[in-house]
Design a protein around this motif. Structure first.
Motif, mmCIF file in Angstrom:
data_model
loop_
_atom_site.group_PDB
_atom_site.id
_atom_site.type_symbol
_atom_site.label_atom_id
_atom_site.label_comp_id
_atom_site.label_asym_id
_atom_site.label_seq_id
_atom_site.Cartn_x
_atom_site.Cartn_y
_atom_site.Cartn_z
ATOM 1 N N ASN A 3 0.843 -1.196 0.000
ATOM 2 C CA ASN A 3 0.000 0.000 0.000
ATOM 3 C C ASN A 3 0.879 1.246 0.000
ATOM 4 O OD1 ASN A 3 0.672 0.583 2.798
ATOM 5 N ND2 ASN A 3 -0.692 -1.127 3.313
ATOM 6 N N ILE A 4 0.228 2.401 -0.120
ATOM 7 C CA ILE A 4 0.977 3.652 -0.244
ATOM 8 C C ILE A 4 1.682 3.995 1.061
ATOM 9 C CG2 ILE A 4 0.807 6.107 -0.793
ATOM 10 C CD1 ILE A 4 -1.743 5.422 -2.413
ATOM 11 N N VAL A 19 3.011 5.492 -7.771
ATOM 12 C CA VAL A 19 1.869 4.677 -7.351
ATOM 13 C C VAL A 19 1.111 4.201 -8.588
ATOM 14 C CG1 VAL A 19 -0.266 4.629 -6.012
ATOM 15 C CG2 VAL A 19 1.706 5.945 -5.180
ATOM 16 N N TYR A 24 -6.988 2.292 -3.200
ATOM 17 C CA TYR A 24 -6.206 2.159 -1.977
ATOM 18 C C TYR A 24 -7.061 2.612 -0.798
ATOM 19 C CZ TYR A 24 -2.392 1.732 -5.298
ATOM 20 O OH TYR A 24 -1.581 1.310 -6.337
ATOM 21 N N GLU A 26 -7.002 3.395 2.564
ATOM 22 C CA GLU A 26 -6.075 3.691 3.654
ATOM 23 C C GLU A 26 -6.048 5.190 3.951
ATOM 24 O OE1 GLU A 26 -1.874 3.137 2.562
ATOM 25 O OE2 GLU A 26 -2.515 2.789 0.501
ATOM 26 N N ALA A 55 -5.303 6.191 -9.608
ATOM 27 C CA ALA A 55 -5.000 5.688 -8.265
ATOM 28 C C ALA A 55 -5.962 6.409 -7.326
ATOM 29 C CB ALA A 55 -3.555 5.974 -7.880
ATOM 30 N N ILE A 57 -7.650 6.943 -3.669
ATOM 31 C CA ILE A 57 -7.494 6.766 -2.228
ATOM 32 C C ILE A 57 -8.856 6.964 -1.580
ATOM 33 C CG2 ILE A 57 -6.321 7.602 -0.155
ATOM 34 C CD1 ILE A 57 -4.126 8.676 -2.103
#
Length: 197
Positions: A3-4, A19, A24, A26, A55, A57
């Motif tokens: 994960n990031i 990335v 993601y 998180e 990407a 989030i």
């Protein structure tokens, strides 16, 4: 890295983190000077050619737990490091796998998108969407310190809502932070920008 945040934790100051596209779930804390690049690096958030392959989030859990829930100050991304950069992401308060808070036509799990408390922060070419409190929040002056050299450019803010007349719902809230706020697009939101010394 899985994960990031793992990549951030493992990185050295001044590293570039690339990335890949994907979702993601998180919360991020950026606590060192890093250049974090999503797959849409360099492409403005409002550019219609971004297409798929973002990407994204999203909240890992329900973060809107305060009362009223739409004023939840818990952020999805926290920037605490001078010189940090973030470019080419979608940051959303809605994780479609979680049945969160139904508000203003959205289903959200976070009130605040990004909280920045540092100098020389660059936040560019991102999409910030579906938050109830604030999209991007520079938080100097509570009561001190003040921050400088913020670059906030090329981002798209969409669906940042608080339905109350005296509430929040700011796409950008810049407090005691000097810098450049240019070429951002705000749609379907209660207010575009609040600037406070």
């Amino acid at each position: 890295h899985a994960n990031i945040q793992d990549a951030i934790n493992a990185a050295a100051t001044d590293d570039i983190i690339i990335v890949c596209a994907g979702t993601y779930a998180e919360q991020l804390t950026i606590n060192k000077k890093l250049d974090i690049r999503g797959p849409k690096y360099g492409i403005p958030g409002s550019n219609g050619t971004r297409g798929s392959g973002e990407a994204i989030i999203v909240p890992p859990s329900e973060l809107n737990t305060s009362v009223p829930r739409e004023w939840s100050t818990v952020q999805l991304v926290r920037i605490d490091a001078d010189g940090a950069k973030m470019d080419g992401f979608t940051i959303s308060g809605d994780n479609p796998l979680i049945d969160g808070y139904s508000y203003a036509g959205m289903n959200v799990e976070a009130g605040r998108g990004i909280r920045s408390a540092a100098n020389d922060v660059t936040f560019t070419n991102n999409i910030v969407e579906k938050f109830t409190y604030i999209g991007f929040n520079a938080v100097g002056g509570i009561p001190t310190p003040t921050y400088t050299n913020l670059v906030l450019s090329g981002n798209k803010f969409d669906q940042i809502h608080d339905l109350t007349q005296l509430g929040y719902g700011f796409a950008m809230y810049i407090q005691a932070t000097a810098g450049s706020v240019t070429n951002n697009v705000v749609t379907n939101s209660r207010a575009g920008i609040q600037v406070q010394p």
